[in-house]
Write a protein that holds these residues in place. Structure first.
Motif, PDB file in Angstrom:
ATOM      1  N   GLN A  68       0.808  -1.207   0.000  1.00  0.00           N
ATOM      2  CA  GLN A  68       0.000   0.000   0.000  1.00  0.00           C
ATOM      3  C   GLN A  68       0.851   1.271   0.000  1.00  0.00           C
ATOM      4  OE1 GLN A  68      -2.439  -0.778   3.481  1.00  0.00           O
ATOM      5  NE2 GLN A  68      -4.206  -1.341   2.205  1.00  0.00           N
ATOM      6  N   SER A  69       2.046   1.181   0.620  1.00  0.00           N
ATOM      7  CA  SER A  69       2.926   2.353   0.682  1.00  0.00           C
ATOM      8  C   SER A  69       3.901   2.419  -0.477  1.00  0.00           C
ATOM      9  CB  SER A  69       3.696   2.346   2.006  1.00  0.00           C
ATOM     10  OG  SER A  69       4.556   1.212   2.062  1.00  0.00           O
ATOM     11  N   GLY A  70       3.945   1.336  -1.309  1.00  0.00           N
ATOM     12  CA  GLY A  70       4.820   1.310  -2.468  1.00  0.00           C
ATOM     13  C   GLY A  70       6.271   1.001  -2.165  1.00  0.00           C
ATOM     14  N   THR A  71       6.588   0.418  -1.006  1.00  0.00           N
ATOM     15  CA  THR A  71       7.960   0.083  -0.619  1.00  0.00           C
ATOM     16  C   THR A  71       8.343  -1.284  -1.199  1.00  0.00           C
ATOM     17  OG1 THR A  71       7.554   1.250   1.439  1.00  0.00           O
ATOM     18  CG2 THR A  71       9.530  -0.123   1.350  1.00  0.00           C
ATOM     19  N   GLY A  72       9.660  -1.566  -1.393  1.00  0.00           N
ATOM     20  CA  GLY A  72      10.127  -2.846  -1.914  1.00  0.00           C
ATOM     21  C   GLY A  72       9.809  -4.012  -0.986  1.00  0.00           C
ATOM     22  N   LEU A  73       9.573  -5.209  -1.603  1.00  0.00           N
ATOM     23  CA  LEU A  73       9.118  -6.382  -0.834  1.00  0.00           C
ATOM     24  C   LEU A  73      10.165  -7.491  -0.711  1.00  0.00           C
ATOM     25  CD1 LEU A  73       5.521  -6.728  -2.324  1.00  0.00           C
ATOM     26  CD2 LEU A  73       6.209  -5.560  -0.233  1.00  0.00           C
ATOM     27  N   GLY A  74      11.371  -7.301  -1.292  1.00  0.00           N
ATOM     28  CA  GLY A  74      12.347  -8.389  -1.356  1.00  0.00           C
ATOM     29  C   GLY A  74      12.589  -9.112  -0.052  1.00  0.00           C
ATOM     30  N   PRO A  75      13.057  -8.465   1.003  1.00  0.00           N
ATOM     31  CA  PRO A  75      13.344  -9.164   2.267  1.00  0.00           C
ATOM     32  C   PRO A  75      12.125  -9.850   2.870  1.00  0.00           C
ATOM     33  CG  PRO A  75      14.332  -6.976   2.226  1.00  0.00           C
ATOM     34  CD  PRO A  75      13.408  -7.043   1.050  1.00  0.00           C
ATOM     35  N   LEU A  76      10.946  -9.191   2.759  1.00  0.00           N
ATOM     36  CA  LEU A  76       9.750  -9.788   3.345  1.00  0.00           C
ATOM     37  C   LEU A  76       9.323 -11.060   2.624  1.00  0.00           C
ATOM     38  CD1 LEU A  76       7.638  -6.569   4.017  1.00  0.00           C
ATOM     39  CD2 LEU A  76       8.822  -8.001   5.684  1.00  0.00           C
ATOM     40  N   VAL A  77       9.464 -11.073   1.300  1.00  0.00           N
ATOM     41  CA  VAL A  77       9.120 -12.286   0.541  1.00  0.00           C
ATOM     42  C   VAL A  77      10.006 -13.440   0.957  1.00  0.00           C
ATOM     43  CG1 VAL A  77       9.086 -13.327  -1.758  1.00  0.00           C
ATOM     44  CG2 VAL A  77       8.188 -11.013  -1.419  1.00  0.00           C
ATOM     45  N   TRP A  78      11.304 -13.153   1.058  1.00  0.00           N
ATOM     46  CA  TRP A  78      12.224 -14.218   1.486  1.00  0.00           C
ATOM     47  C   TRP A  78      11.938 -14.671   2.928  1.00  0.00           C
ATOM     48  CZ3 TRP A  78      14.582 -17.091  -1.740  1.00  0.00           C
ATOM     49  CH2 TRP A  78      15.001 -16.592  -2.972  1.00  0.00           C
ATOM     50  N   ALA A  79      11.487 -13.745   3.742  1.00  0.00           N
ATOM     51  CA  ALA A  79      11.141 -14.105   5.124  1.00  0.00           C
ATOM     52  C   ALA A  79       9.947 -15.070   5.152  1.00  0.00           C
ATOM     53  CB  ALA A  79      10.814 -12.836   5.921  1.00  0.00           C
ATOM     54  N   ILE A  80       8.942 -14.798   4.298  1.00  0.00           N
ATOM     55  CA  ILE A  80       7.776 -15.692   4.224  1.00  0.00           C
ATOM     56  C   ILE A  80       8.200 -17.072   3.746  1.00  0.00           C
ATOM     57  CG2 ILE A  80       5.610 -16.117   3.009  1.00  0.00           C
ATOM     58  CD1 ILE A  80       5.088 -13.135   3.036  1.00  0.00           C
ATOM     59  N   VAL A  81       9.048 -17.117   2.694  1.00  0.00           N
ATOM     60  CA  VAL A  81       9.515 -18.408   2.174  1.00  0.00           C
ATOM     61  C   VAL A  81      10.257 -19.182   3.259  1.00  0.00           C
ATOM     62  CG1 VAL A  81      11.071 -19.507   0.531  1.00  0.00           C
ATOM     63  CG2 VAL A  81       9.604 -17.622  -0.214  1.00  0.00           C
ATOM     64  N   ALA A  82      11.136 -18.485   3.990  1.00  0.00           N
ATOM     65  CA  ALA A  82      11.910 -19.150   5.041  1.00  0.00           C
ATOM     66  C   ALA A  82      11.002 -19.693   6.141  1.00  0.00           C
ATOM     67  CB  ALA A  82      12.922 -18.171   5.636  1.00  0.00           C
ATOM     68  N   LEU A  83       9.996 -18.907   6.527  1.00  0.00           N
ATOM     69  CA  LEU A  83       9.075 -19.360   7.572  1.00  0.00           C
ATOM     70  C   LEU A  83       8.298 -20.601   7.134  1.00  0.00           C
ATOM     71  CD1 LEU A  83       7.662 -15.940   8.849  1.00  0.00           C
ATOM     72  CD2 LEU A  83       9.129 -17.523  10.112  1.00  0.00           C
ATOM     73  N   VAL A  84       7.835 -20.590   5.874  1.00  0.00           N
ATOM     74  CA  VAL A  84       7.076 -21.741   5.367  1.00  0.00           C
ATOM     75  C   VAL A  84       7.949 -22.985   5.327  1.00  0.00           C
ATOM     76  CG1 VAL A  84       5.919 -22.704   3.343  1.00  0.00           C
ATOM     77  CG2 VAL A  84       5.440 -20.351   4.059  1.00  0.00           C
ATOM     78  N   VAL A  85       9.189 -22.859   4.842  1.00  0.00           N
ATOM     79  CA  VAL A  85      10.089 -24.016   4.750  1.00  0.00           C
ATOM     80  C   VAL A  85      10.422 -24.560   6.131  1.00  0.00           C
ATOM     81  CG1 VAL A  85      12.405 -24.752   4.091  1.00  0.00           C
ATOM     82  CG2 VAL A  85      11.053 -23.326   2.526  1.00  0.00           C
ATOM     83  N   VAL A  86      10.777 -23.669   7.044  1.00  0.00           N
ATOM     84  CA  VAL A  86      11.135 -24.114   8.401  1.00  0.00           C
ATOM     85  C   VAL A  86       9.944 -24.801   9.077  1.00  0.00           C
ATOM     86  CG1 VAL A  86      11.765 -23.331  10.717  1.00  0.00           C
ATOM     87  CG2 VAL A  86      12.956 -22.418   8.722  1.00  0.00           C
TER      88      VAL A  86
END
Length: 633
Positions: A68-86
């Motif tokens: 909504q604020s237009g900020t980059g999502l790179g670190p957050l996407v990787w954080a979601i992937v890591a949480l799902v895998v773990v």
């Protein structure tokens, strides 16, 4: 006249006081104690998994806010992937640990049950159906597996997820949470009300499965008799009826489960509709952000998921507790030797001169009555036998009646002595109490009055193991164990050499059994010795007792299945090993015991004569009649 119909029991019926011993979760603790290390590891993994699971909605909420604020999502996407895998890796390893531990709990519970069952008093075996005991070891223990694999062991992680989701939802929107709590509270109440019925129904189902196992065992064990009597269809119908009864109780469980299982699904659907409806209005009014609503919905799923696991756990745990009640019933029974240590304190049995002066066996005014439970089981078995005999048009009155109605005395003031090194015979009509006399010497039962002495010491003061090491016992229908000839022979003499085994077999005229198979002592005898004749099975049982060579031999109709030649060979073998030993022999054929040192005549649980053959012919009418019928006078 047909039996009155049994009233149908509602699946919602309250537990009856007659449903048997009940088990609670505390009864599970001994089964879990050996695996506490693994369970702690599972709990820790559950905590880590709960943290990674609860973090996912928060990260998603942050992602939506960043979009909504237009900020980059790179670190957050990787954080979601890591949480799902773990989370997935933790879940998989936790599942493996639970499956392994569940299997180990079943195995350990079976070991405990087997150890207890094989040490129960003989009265318990006489009062229970063998198939029911087998069912407790096999079927009932299997239900314990569900306790660990369906939600109980990872309750820590689920509780953390539930609590964490609850707190997060309270922070996001307390109003929505209050509505959700009302919906979920109603569903939890329904589960609690219905779950208790499942435990009662499961116990009833397991009892029916035990009856079914007993029926199958009875039919298979007597298959030759059933076929010869043309009773295959009747036996099939009888066992099928037991299977149908077990099915009926299973349907009762299914009815209750059918109401419990949808509860979690209904709760989720209603909760989701409430959140979407009310939450949508609150978003439209500006009281709640869209990111917060999405996070709330994700936490709602995390809140309901443990409830679904909880519902499944309630079902499986109550089923397991129903079975555990049957398991615990057996584990709570005292073993045969529970009080032997106290009774035998300070008692030493040996062959010193002092002990040698006492009779090898002595009965002093012995009275005995079988326990009511044993009598009831015998009456039930007798009823089955009468029905079977009636079906093949045999006079049911031919069944022996021991007069063992509840409370009746089987032995009434029995007294006699068997001096050391003597041969004593017990004779009399069927039902006189002869086999019961040997059972008291072996301490399968204890006298209810008077005393039974071995080597001058009351058998109740002997250690059972030490006592039975001095006794060689061949019962009337001595069973042959599935396995090899050598296995059967070494049952009481595990260290006997092959040479000793072969020698005793040839002594009882079983050399041809050895010679007809190249495997020799390793030759298999089949289930219950089916590959041997009746006479061969009897001789094998006698050979087993002779191989052990105990000081006292107890033989109950040990030659009843033998022809004249084999009976003579058997008597010679017994005479050879009996030198210096005491023999107590039960016989219906007086010709096998006329040369005994002492003959005890029994009738209706009483001793009516004691003496030699010639003395009894002159003094005891019953013995004289028996001798006349067998052409011995």
């Amino acid at each position: 006249m047909s039996a009155p119909a049994t009233p149908r029991r509602s699946p919602f019926a309250r537990p009856s006081k007659d449903d048997g011993p009940r088990a609670s979760l505390r009864h599970l603790l001994p089964f879990l104690a050996d695996h506490r290390g693994t369970l702690v590891a599972v709990a820790l993994l559950s905590v880590v998994g709960a943290v990674t699971t609860l973090a996912q909605p928060l990260v998603v909420q942050q992602v939506i806010a960043e979009v909504q604020s237009g900020t980059g999502l790179g670190p957050l996407v990787w954080a979601i992937v890591a949480l799902v895998v773990v989370t997935s890796l933790i879940s998989g390893y936790q599942h493996y640990l639970l499956q392994r531990t569940g299997t180990a709990v079943v195995a350990s519970s079976r070991r405990r049950l087997i150890a207890r069952i094989l040490r129960l008093p003989i009265a318990e075996f006489d009062a229970r159906r063998t198939g029911d005991l087998v069912s407790r070891v096999g079927t009932d223990t299997t239900l314990l597996y569900a306790v660990l694999t369906q939600g109980l062991a990872d309750a820590v992680g689920n509780a953390l997820i539930f609590l964490g989701a609850l707190i997060a939802m309270a922070v996001i929107d307390p109003v929505l949470l209050l509505l959700i709590v009302l919906v979920l509270g109603a569903s939890i109440g329904a589960v609690v009300v219905l779950s208790g019925r499942i435990r009662v129904a499961t116990r009833a189902q397991q009892a029916k499965v035990g009856e079914l196992a007993s029926g199958v065992e009875r039919a298979i064990g007597s298959i030759r008799t059933v076929r010869a009597a043309g009773a295959t269809e009747r036996e099939t119908a009888s066992v099928t009826r037991l299977a149908d009864e077990a099915y009926g109780v299973g349907v009762r469980i299914a009815k209750v489960s059918a109401l419990v299982v949808p509860v979690a699904g209904i709760a989720l659907q209603v909760s989701l509709l409430v959140v979407l409806g009310v939450g949508g209005l609150r978003v439209a009014s500006g009281e709640l952000g869209i990111a917060s609503l999405v996070a709330f919905i994700m936490f709602l799923f995390l809140l309901v998921a443990p409830l679904g696991t909880f519902v499944g756990a309630i079902l499986s745990v109550n089923q397991a507790l129903g079975a555990l009640g049957r398991i615990q019933e057996v584990l709570d029974l005292p073993t045969e030797d529970a009080d032997d240590a106290q009774r035998a304190a300070g008692v030493v049995v040996d062959d010193t001169d002092a002990a040698a002066s006492a009779p090898a066996v002595e009965f002093r005014d012995v009275h005995f009555s079988y326990p009511d439970a044993v009598v009831a089981t015998r009456r039930r078995a007798e009823g089955e036998a009468r029905r079977a005999l009636a079906s093949v048009r045999v006079d049911a009155s031919a069944i022996e009646d021991d007069g063992d109605e509840a409370g009746a005395q089987v032995l009434r003031g029995v007294s006699f002595r068997a001096p050391r090194g003597s041969r004593v015979a017990l004779v009399g009509p069927s039902g006189a109490g002869k086999s019961t006399t040997l059972a008291l010497i072996e301490r399968f039962y204890d006298a209810t009055g008077g005393a039974v002495l071995v080597d001058g010491v009351d058998v109740r003061l002997h250690d059972r193991t030490a006592l039975r090491a001095r006794l060689g016992y061949v019962e009337q229908d001595a069973p042959t164990l599935a396995g090899s000839i050598g296995d059967n022979l070494r049952l009481a003499s595990p260290d006997a050499t092959d040479e000793a085994c072969e020698a005793v077999l040839r002594a009882v005229n079983l050399g041809d059994v050895l010679d007809r198979s190249p495997e020799g002592l390793d030759a298999q005898v089949g289930e219950a010795g089916v590959m041997l004749s009746g006479g061969e099975r009897q001789r094998l049982a006698i050979a087993r007792a002779l191989l052990a060579a105990p000081p006292i031999l107890l033989l109950d109709e040990s030659t009843s299945s033998l022809d004249g030649l084999n009976e003579q060979r058997m008597r010679e073998a017994i005479d050879a090993v009996a030198t210096g030993r005491t023999l107590v022999v039960i016989a219906h054929r007086l010709s096998t015991v006329v040369d005994s040192d002492l003959i005890v005549v029994m009738d209706r649980g009483e001793v009516v004569g004691v003496g030699t053959h010639s003395e009894l012919v002159a003094s005891t009418p019953l013995y004289r009649d028996l001798a006349k019928h067998q052409l011995l006078v």
